[in-house]
Design a protein around this motif. Sequence first.
Motif, PDB file in Angstrom:
ATOM      1  N   ILE A   1       0.833  -1.203   0.000  1.00 40.23           N
ATOM      2  CA  ILE A   1       0.000   0.000   0.000  1.00 40.23           C
ATOM      3  C   ILE A   1       0.867   1.253   0.000  1.00 40.23           C
ATOM      4  N   LEU A   2       1.918   1.275   0.815  1.00 43.63           N
ATOM      5  CA  LEU A   2       2.799   2.442   0.869  1.00 43.63           C
ATOM      6  C   LEU A   2       3.527   2.670  -0.453  1.00 43.63           C
ATOM      7  N   VAL A   3       3.993   1.602  -1.068  1.00 43.25           N
ATOM      8  CA  VAL A   3       4.685   1.735  -2.351  1.00 43.25           C
ATOM      9  C   VAL A   3       3.721   2.228  -3.424  1.00 43.25           C
ATOM     10  N   ALA A   4       2.526   1.663  -3.471  1.00 43.16           N
ATOM     11  CA  ALA A   4       1.542   2.093  -4.472  1.00 43.16           C
ATOM     12  C   ALA A   4       1.179   3.565  -4.282  1.00 43.16           C
ATOM     13  N   TYR A   5       0.975   3.979  -3.044  1.00 44.82           N
ATOM     14  CA  TYR A   5       0.643   5.378  -2.770  1.00 44.82           C
ATOM     15  C   TYR A   5       1.787   6.293  -3.189  1.00 44.82           C
ATOM     16  N   THR A   6       3.016   5.906  -2.892  1.00 47.02           N
ATOM     17  CA  THR A   6       4.170   6.715  -3.256  1.00 47.02           C
ATOM     18  C   THR A   6       4.290   6.845  -4.769  1.00 47.02           C
ATOM     19  N   LEU A   7       4.106   5.740  -5.477  1.00 52.30           N
ATOM     20  CA  LEU A   7       4.212   5.790  -6.932  1.00 52.30           C
ATOM     21  C   LEU A   7       3.081   6.605  -7.565  1.00 52.30           C
ATOM     22  N   LEU A   8       1.883   6.536  -6.990  1.00 53.08           N
ATOM     23  CA  LEU A   8       0.755   7.295  -7.526  1.00 53.08           C
ATOM     24  C   LEU A   8       0.890   8.798  -7.283  1.00 53.08           C
ATOM     25  N   GLU A   9       1.641   9.179  -6.262  1.00 50.16           N
ATOM     26  CA  GLU A   9       1.783  10.596  -5.922  1.00 50.16           C
ATOM     27  C   GLU A   9       3.020  11.239  -6.524  1.00 50.16           C
TER      28      GLU A   9
ATOM     29  N   GLY B   1       7.338  12.492 -14.480  1.00 49.57           N
ATOM     30  CA  GLY B   1       7.808  11.221 -15.022  1.00 49.57           C
ATOM     31  C   GLY B   1       9.203  10.872 -14.552  1.00 49.57           C
ATOM     32  N   VAL B   2      10.034  11.892 -14.351  1.00 52.35           N
ATOM     33  CA  VAL B   2      11.394  11.651 -13.879  1.00 52.35           C
ATOM     34  C   VAL B   2      11.365  11.123 -12.446  1.00 52.35           C
ATOM     35  N   GLN B   3      10.551  11.737 -11.607  1.00 49.85           N
ATOM     36  CA  GLN B   3      10.456  11.267 -10.224  1.00 49.85           C
ATOM     37  C   GLN B   3       9.873   9.857 -10.184  1.00 49.85           C
ATOM     38  N   LEU B   4       8.892   9.590 -11.027  1.00 52.16           N
ATOM     39  CA  LEU B   4       8.302   8.256 -11.074  1.00 52.16           C
ATOM     40  C   LEU B   4       9.340   7.224 -11.491  1.00 52.16           C
ATOM     41  N   SER B   5      10.160   7.544 -12.475  1.00 53.84           N
ATOM     42  CA  SER B   5      11.183   6.585 -12.900  1.00 53.84           C
ATOM     43  C   SER B   5      12.223   6.378 -11.806  1.00 53.84           C
ATOM     44  N   ARG B   6      12.572   7.417 -11.068  1.00 52.36           N
ATOM     45  CA  ARG B   6      13.504   7.263  -9.943  1.00 52.36           C
ATOM     46  C   ARG B   6      12.908   6.383  -8.855  1.00 52.36           C
ATOM     47  N   LEU B   7      11.625   6.580  -8.552  1.00 48.45           N
ATOM     48  CA  LEU B   7      10.962   5.772  -7.531  1.00 48.45           C
ATOM     49  C   LEU B   7      10.862   4.310  -7.949  1.00 48.45           C
ATOM     50  N   ILE B   8      10.527   4.066  -9.199  1.00 50.13           N
ATOM     51  CA  ILE B   8      10.428   2.686  -9.690  1.00 50.13           C
ATOM     52  C   ILE B   8      11.797   2.020  -9.661  1.00 50.13           C
ATOM     53  N   LEU B   9      12.834   2.730 -10.066  1.00 50.99           N
ATOM     54  CA  LEU B   9      14.188   2.188 -10.019  1.00 50.99           C
ATOM     55  C   LEU B   9      14.582   1.824  -8.596  1.00 50.99           C
ATOM     56  N   ALA B  10      14.317   2.706  -7.657  1.00 48.82           N
ATOM     57  CA  ALA B  10      14.655   2.434  -6.259  1.00 48.82           C
ATOM     58  C   ALA B  10      13.862   1.251  -5.715  1.00 48.82           C
ATOM     59  N   ALA B  11      12.588   1.151  -6.069  1.00 48.88           N
ATOM     60  CA  ALA B  11      11.764   0.035  -5.592  1.00 48.88           C
ATOM     61  C   ALA B  11      12.254  -1.285  -6.167  1.00 48.88           C
ATOM     62  N   VAL B  12      12.595  -1.292  -7.448  1.00 48.99           N
ATOM     63  CA  VAL B  12      13.078  -2.528  -8.083  1.00 48.99           C
ATOM     64  C   VAL B  12      14.402  -2.967  -7.469  1.00 48.99           C
ATOM     65  N   ILE B  13      15.301  -2.032  -7.257  1.00 50.14           N
ATOM     66  CA  ILE B  13      16.590  -2.380  -6.651  1.00 50.14           C
ATOM     67  C   ILE B  13      16.395  -2.876  -5.225  1.00 50.14           C
ATOM     68  N   SER B  14      15.498  -2.257  -4.477  1.00 44.74           N
ATOM     69  CA  SER B  14      15.223  -2.718  -3.114  1.00 44.74           C
ATOM     70  C   SER B  14      14.681  -4.139  -3.100  1.00 44.74           C
TER      71      SER B  14
ATOM     72  N   SER C   1      18.690   8.301  -4.452  1.00 47.21           N
ATOM     73  CA  SER C   1      19.510   9.502  -4.297  1.00 47.21           C
ATOM     74  C   SER C   1      20.470   9.680  -5.463  1.00 47.21           C
ATOM     75  N   LEU C   2      21.144   8.600  -5.851  1.00 50.05           N
ATOM     76  CA  LEU C   2      22.121   8.701  -6.932  1.00 50.05           C
ATOM     77  C   LEU C   2      21.464   8.876  -8.297  1.00 50.05           C
ATOM     78  N   SER C   3      20.248   8.354  -8.448  1.00 48.27           N
ATOM     79  CA  SER C   3      19.576   8.510  -9.743  1.00 48.27           C
ATOM     80  C   SER C   3      19.227   9.975 -10.013  1.00 48.27           C
ATOM     81  N   GLY C   4      19.157  10.786  -8.989  1.00 48.67           N
ATOM     82  CA  GLY C   4      18.923  12.214  -9.185  1.00 48.67           C
ATOM     83  C   GLY C   4      20.071  12.901  -9.902  1.00 48.67           C
ATOM     84  N   LEU C   5      21.262  12.310  -9.792  1.00 48.50           N
ATOM     85  CA  LEU C   5      22.412  12.867 -10.501  1.00 48.50           C
ATOM     86  C   LEU C   5      22.397  12.556 -11.986  1.00 48.50           C
ATOM     87  N   PHE C   6      21.741  11.451 -12.356  1.00 51.51           N
ATOM     88  CA  PHE C   6      21.790  10.975 -13.734  1.00 51.51           C
ATOM     89  C   PHE C   6      20.495  11.147 -14.500  1.00 51.51           C
ATOM     90  N   LEU C   7      19.377  11.216 -13.812  1.00 54.31           N
ATOM     91  CA  LEU C   7      18.078  11.328 -14.507  1.00 54.31           C
ATOM     92  C   LEU C   7      17.539  12.744 -14.422  1.00 54.31           C
TER      93      LEU C   7
END
Length: 99
Positions: free
Chosen positions: A46-54, A58-71, A93-99
């Motif tokens: 539920i927390l992950v779904a809420y975070t992704l929906l908010e 698109g850049v923030q969404l891709s960073r969140l999805i990347l972090a969730a997949v790696i976790s 945090s590091l994806s903010g430097l590249f995306l």
Amino acid sequence: MLAAIVVCAAVTYSLRLFPVLLAHRFRDREDLREISALLPAGLMLILVAYTLLEADSGVQLSRLILAAVISVIVNAVSKNFLMAFIAGFSAYSLSGLFL
């Protein structure tokens, strides 16, 4: 002032004591065991779904999805929540430097 402290201490102690007493009373119920086994994963979902929906963009969404997949990958491999948390946080945090 002392009476307020005593009342607050009694309320705090009671709020911590009653759940422990209730847990001992209902410890052998099978339905509660099933719920307690599924509850942490359900809450995280539920927390992950809420975070992704908010996500704001698109850049923030891709960073969140990347972090969730790696976790999830780190947690599946290492079975260590702390390592998965650190890996996901670092990836976000590091994806903010590249995306």
